[in-house]
Design a protein around this motif. Structure first.
Motif, PDB file in Angstrom:
ATOM      1  N   GLU A  17      31.763  40.440  14.921  1.00 26.90           N
ATOM      2  CA  GLU A  17      31.690  39.288  15.869  1.00 26.90           C
ATOM      3  C   GLU A  17      32.967  39.130  16.676  1.00 26.90           C
ATOM      4  O   GLU A  17      33.520  37.815  16.948  1.00 26.90           O
ATOM      5  N   SER A  38      25.692  32.453  17.353  1.00 25.38           N
ATOM      6  CA  SER A  38      27.113  32.058  16.938  1.00 25.38           C
ATOM      7  C   SER A  38      27.406  30.851  17.725  1.00 25.38           C
ATOM      8  O   SER A  38      28.227  29.913  17.186  1.00 25.38           O
ATOM      9  N   THR A  42      27.502  25.999  15.917  1.00 20.18           N
ATOM     10  CA  THR A  42      28.584  25.125  16.094  1.00 20.18           C
ATOM     11  C   THR A  42      27.956  23.826  16.311  1.00 20.18           C
ATOM     12  O   THR A  42      28.861  22.792  16.255  1.00 20.18           O
ATOM     13  N   LEU A  90      35.450  22.246  12.877  1.00 21.82           N
ATOM     14  CA  LEU A  90      35.068  23.479  12.701  1.00 21.82           C
ATOM     15  C   LEU A  90      34.502  24.102  13.711  1.00 21.82           C
ATOM     16  O   LEU A  90      34.536  25.332  14.114  1.00 21.82           O
ATOM     17  N   SER A  93      36.922  24.909  16.735  1.00 18.36           N
ATOM     18  CA  SER A  93      38.047  25.988  16.208  1.00 18.36           C
ATOM     19  C   SER A  93      37.076  27.180  16.503  1.00 18.36           C
ATOM     20  O   SER A  93      37.634  28.231  17.117  1.00 18.36           O
ATOM     21  N   ASN A  94      35.846  27.227  15.803  1.00 21.96           N
ATOM     22  CA  ASN A  94      35.005  28.405  16.013  1.00 21.96           C
ATOM     23  C   ASN A  94      34.731  28.810  17.718  1.00 21.96           C
ATOM     24  O   ASN A  94      34.785  29.944  18.122  1.00 21.96           O
ATOM     25  N   ARG A  97      38.269  29.924  19.318  1.00 19.49           N
ATOM     26  CA  ARG A  97      38.240  31.377  18.883  1.00 19.49           C
ATOM     27  C   ARG A  97      37.219  32.381  19.506  1.00 19.49           C
ATOM     28  O   ARG A  97      37.905  33.229  20.199  1.00 19.49           O
ATOM     29  N   LYS A  98      35.819  32.156  19.628  1.00 23.81           N
ATOM     30  CA  LYS A  98      35.129  33.033  20.203  1.00 23.81           C
ATOM     31  C   LYS A  98      35.079  33.051  21.948  1.00 23.81           C
ATOM     32  O   LYS A  98      34.988  33.974  22.503  1.00 23.81           O
TER      33      LYS A  98
END
Length: 107
Positions: A17, A38, A42, A90, A93-94, A97-98
């Motif tokens: 990922e 992905s 979220t 969460l 932040s995901n 990050r992606k």
């Protein structure tokens, strides 16, 4: 047309990922197929019924234990807000990050 450039991620990118490689000589925008959902993981998309049933069962179980509707509603509300806050932080932040964007810049 840059809007029609949709590329498939490599096998390693799909497995780990990883974000796509950005070419330095051609910074044209492109889209990438999201085979593992992905982005939608979220959010609460499609989970509203499950969350409602969870909250109703949680309320009923707390009410059976305490025999007080006001306290049960208050505890259910606090737990629901805590779950929403954890999921939001969460997910933020995901997402940061992606997308390789600092979470302070997300609006």
């Amino acid at each position: 047309n840059h809007a029609t450039q949709v590329i498939d991620p490599s096998y390693v990118q799909m497995l780990l990922e990883l974000p796509p490689d950005m070419p330095l000589d051609n910074p044209a925008p492109f889209f990438i197929h999201d085979y593992f959902n992905s982005f939608t993981r979220t959010m609460f998309i499609g989970h509203e019924t499950r969350l409602f049933v969870y909250e109703a069962l949680f309320f009923c179980s707390i009410d059976m234990e305490l025999n007080n509707v006001c306290y049960s509603a208050l505890i259910t509300y606090v737990v629901s807000r805590a779950i929403h806050w954890v999921r939001h932080s969460l997910g933020e932040s995901n997402l940061s990050r992606k997308t390789l964007v600092d979470r302070h810049f997300l609006v």
